[in-house]
Design an enzyme around this catalytic site. Structure first.
Site, PDB file in Angstrom:
ATOM      1  N   ARG A 175       1.372 100.920  27.668  1.00  0.00           N
ATOM      2  CA  ARG A 175       0.630 102.692  27.956  1.00  0.00           C
ATOM      3  C   ARG A 175      -0.332 102.064  29.001  1.00  0.00           C
ATOM      4  O   ARG A 175       0.630 102.833  30.179  1.00  0.00           O
ATOM      5  CB  ARG A 175       0.919 102.937  26.880  1.00  0.00           C
ATOM      6  CG  ARG A 175       0.558 103.708  26.481  1.00  0.00           C
ATOM      7  CD  ARG A 175       0.747 104.742  25.430  1.00  0.00           C
ATOM      8  NE  ARG A 175       1.494 105.431  26.391  1.00  0.00           N
ATOM      9  CZ  ARG A 175       2.369 106.814  26.508  1.00  0.00           C
ATOM     10  NH1 ARG A 175       1.011 108.030  25.511  1.00  0.00           N
ATOM     11  NH2 ARG A 175       2.579 107.697  27.129  1.00  0.00           N
ATOM     12  N   CYS A 233       2.181 116.600  22.973  1.00  0.00           N
ATOM     13  CA  CYS A 233       2.420 115.144  23.474  1.00  0.00           C
ATOM     14  C   CYS A 233       3.458 115.160  24.560  1.00  0.00           C
ATOM     15  O   CYS A 233       3.098 114.085  25.953  1.00  0.00           O
ATOM     16  CB  CYS A 233       2.523 114.133  22.448  1.00  0.00           C
ATOM     17  SG  CYS A 233       1.772 113.515  21.777  1.00  0.00           S
ATOM     18  N   ASN A 251      -0.843 112.120  27.631  1.00  0.00           N
ATOM     19  CA  ASN A 251      -1.310 111.242  28.333  1.00  0.00           C
ATOM     20  C   ASN A 251      -1.221 110.770  29.815  1.00  0.00           C
ATOM     21  O   ASN A 251      -2.168 109.479  30.263  1.00  0.00           O
ATOM     22  CB  ASN A 251      -0.982 109.416  27.112  1.00  0.00           C
ATOM     23  CG  ASN A 251      -1.632 110.106  26.426  1.00  0.00           C
ATOM     24  OD1 ASN A 251       0.114 109.957  25.382  1.00  0.00           O
ATOM     25  ND2 ASN A 251      -2.216 110.206  25.288  1.00  0.00           N
ATOM     26  N   HIS A 306      -5.221 110.127  19.099  1.00  0.00           N
ATOM     27  CA  HIS A 306      -5.754 111.553  19.642  1.00  0.00           C
ATOM     28  C   HIS A 306      -6.788 112.350  19.651  1.00  0.00           C
ATOM     29  O   HIS A 306      -5.660 113.051  18.458  1.00  0.00           O
ATOM     30  CB  HIS A 306      -4.414 111.326  20.798  1.00  0.00           C
ATOM     31  CG  HIS A 306      -4.289 109.955  21.751  1.00  0.00           C
ATOM     32  ND1 HIS A 306      -3.104 109.804  22.071  1.00  0.00           N
ATOM     33  CD2 HIS A 306      -4.497 109.090  22.485  1.00  0.00           C
ATOM     34  CE1 HIS A 306      -2.714 109.171  22.487  1.00  0.00           C
ATOM     35  NE2 HIS A 306      -3.504 108.093  22.951  1.00  0.00           N
ATOM     36  N   ASN A 308       8.478 108.757  17.395  1.00  0.00           N
ATOM     37  CA  ASN A 308       7.608 107.448  17.940  1.00  0.00           C
ATOM     38  C   ASN A 308       6.230 107.202  17.972  1.00  0.00           C
ATOM     39  O   ASN A 308       5.129 106.856  18.027  1.00  0.00           O
ATOM     40  CB  ASN A 308       8.114 107.747  19.369  1.00  0.00           C
ATOM     41  CG  ASN A 308       8.712 105.927  19.326  1.00  0.00           C
ATOM     42  OD1 ASN A 308       8.243 104.728  18.632  1.00  0.00           O
ATOM     43  ND2 ASN A 308       9.712 105.754  20.194  1.00  0.00           N
ATOM     44  N   SER A 360       4.793 105.996  14.397  1.00  0.00           N
ATOM     45  CA  SER A 360       5.003 104.970  15.289  1.00  0.00           C
ATOM     46  C   SER A 360       5.722 103.872  14.797  1.00  0.00           C
ATOM     47  O   SER A 360       6.970 103.116  14.872  1.00  0.00           O
ATOM     48  CB  SER A 360       4.051 104.588  16.776  1.00  0.00           C
ATOM     49  OG  SER A 360       4.757 103.106  17.605  1.00  0.00           O
ATOM     50  N   GLU A 384      -7.391 107.869  27.764  1.00  0.00           N
ATOM     51  CA  GLU A 384      -6.219 107.860  27.771  1.00  0.00           C
ATOM     52  C   GLU A 384      -5.888 109.504  27.820  1.00  0.00           C
ATOM     53  O   GLU A 384      -4.805 110.635  27.249  1.00  0.00           O
ATOM     54  CB  GLU A 384      -6.476 108.344  25.774  1.00  0.00           C
ATOM     55  CG  GLU A 384      -6.814 107.218  25.725  1.00  0.00           C
ATOM     56  CD  GLU A 384      -5.568 106.141  25.148  1.00  0.00           C
ATOM     57  OE1 GLU A 384      -4.350 106.576  24.926  1.00  0.00           O
ATOM     58  OE2 GLU A 384      -5.305 105.430  25.754  1.00  0.00           O
TER      59      GLU A 384
END
Length: 458
Positions: free
Chosen positions: A139, A377, A111, A253, A371, A29, A175
């Protein structure tokens, strides 16, 4: 054993997909901050990945994007005027807030929530707890909309329980499924649940045992709360602490450093602070839940795949899926094929033939990868029985008929290029709202977004 199977709910990439570099601790990111993104390509790559799984015969569903830019959040922060005036003011006075409220990060639905299938919960319902995502402002804007979407899809309260997110306190960072792995001989059998965390609230307060470069995002107390809400048998729950060195290297994560599916669990040797204890606990819980069955654990040594290579390639953020009773496939990003040590490890793993993993499929997901989000994900894993699947809105399932409709929708509404400065363009808001308006009609989901509710109240 039930007739359950795993359904992957993939997050549709939103029209405001951009590279603002908001996620500190996520190396990809921050490394790509300021680049020009291609929202159209990102959404099409995500859809192509979902279709690839559907073509393998796996049930595949879609979760719609969130409304962005999220003007209600900006109004709550003191900005006013018309929509166009508000966007202009934020772009001028606080561009970082405009970037945060325009982020398409909800695309990474690993997430979105933590999920427990009905085979594991005491009340025999599917439980979903939306993650509070309090560690990052951009987020933390997601949980309310995620809850609305999940309750629209999992509406039958006799079969599903969609809980409220945990309190948004710093010590209760949650998360979601990115820090949760379920292991079982088959999806329909009782599972063992591995919850990973970066800290406990006490350790966070005292400052002991913490990463030095990046903050951990997930608290053990949050995992314990989710396990209680989901009515899990404590004997089938294992808690593991992420290694601080891994967090400092960019493992924000656990799905960046470990992955599992049914009876197979892969992990990097630096995944946890006390790996031998974690593995003993997993084997014990698995053995007691399924006597005579074996949990197959594959460690990935740092001498074969360095922590840096694992993170840059997103080896563990690949999707490990079951394609038949004795055969698994890994859906990996193209970056894995282009990282020599990772490609070599995977080739050797397949060649040895010691696991159910028989094939690797490399897919192009570069827009998301830049990203910091790989194949895993982009999906939320939900194990459902046949009756539970029938209770879903059928329009959210990806089929040979719905796929071209969604592709056409993306091509109609999404820009082929978006620079961070383009977030100040008020027409982007209108484009995004038109796209979401049409999508809710295509999916027959009613009014999901605040702007739709505001419009109907006028």
């Amino acid at each position: 054993m039930t007739d359950a199977t795993e359904v992957n709910f993939d997050g549709l990439v939103g029209p405001t997909h951009n590279y603002a570099g908001l996620s500190v601790g996520n190396r990809a990111s921050t490394r790509h901050r300021g680049l020009i993104s291609n929202p159209r390509e990102a959404a099409l790559q995500g859809l192509a990945k979902a279709k690839h799984l559907a073509d393998l015969g796996l049930p595949q569903a879609i979760l719609p994007p969130h409304e962005r830019p999220l003007l209600p959040a900006l109004r709550q922060l003191g900005f006013g005027g018309s929509d166009a005036q508000l966007i202009a003011a934020v772009a001028r006075q606080a561009p970082h807030l405009l970037a945060a409220c325009s982020s398409a990060s909800a695309m990474w639905v690993a997430n979105a929530a933590t999920v427990t299938p009905s085979a594991d919960s005491a009340d025999q319902r599917v439980h979903l707890t939306p993650a509070n995502l309090v560690s990052k402002f951009h987020r933390s804007l997601e949980p309310a909309q995620t809850t609305r979407i999940l309750r629209a899809l999992f509406a039958d309260e006799s079969r599903f329980a969609v809980h409220e997110p945990l309190p948004g306190a710093q010590g209760l960072g949650d998360e979601g499924a990115a820090n949760h792995t379920r292991l079982a001989p088959a999806h329909g059998e009782a599972g063992v649940h591995l919850f990973a965390h970066g800290h406990t609230a006490l350790a966070a307060a005292s400052g002991t045992g913490r990463p030095r470069r990046y903050s951990s995002r997930h608290a053990r107390e949050s995992s314990e709360a989710v396990a209680r809400l989901h009515q899990l048998d404590a004997r089938r729950v294992v808690h593991a602490r992420q290694h601080p060195a891994a967090i400092d290297a960019g493992v924000f994560h656990n799905d960046v450093i470990a992955t599992g599916n049914e009876s197979l669990f892969l992990h990097h040797e630096l995944a946890f602070t006390d790996t031998p204890r974690v593995l003993r606990a997993l084997r014990k819980a698995y053995r007691e839940t399924h006597p005579g069955q074996t949990l197959l654990i594959v460690p990935v040594p740092a001498r074969k795949v360095s922590l840096t290579a694992a993170i840059r390639s997103y080896l563990f953020n690949s999707q490990l899926v079951t394609v038949s009773s004795d055969r698994m496939t890994l859906i990996a990003p193209q970056d894995c094929a282009e990282t020599p040590s990772v490609r070599r490890f995977l080739d050797e793993l397949i060649a040895r033939g010691e696991t159910p993993l028989k094939a690797i499929h490399y897919l192009d997901l570069r827009q998301s990868m830049r990203n910091g989000g790989g194949p895993a994900c982009l999906r939320l894993r939900v194990v459902l029985t046949t009756d539970e699947r029938r209770a879903l809105p059928p329009t959210v399932m990806l089929t040979a008929q719905t796929y071209p409709v969604l592709v056409a929708w993306v091509k109609k509404h999404y820009r082929p290029a978006l620079a961070p400065a383009d977030l100040a363009d008020p027409s982007l808001l209108e484009e995004s709202r038109r796209a979401l308006d049409e999508l809710t009609q295509l999916l027959n989901l009613g009014s999901l977004y605040p702007f739709q509710s505001e419009r109907s109240d006028r």
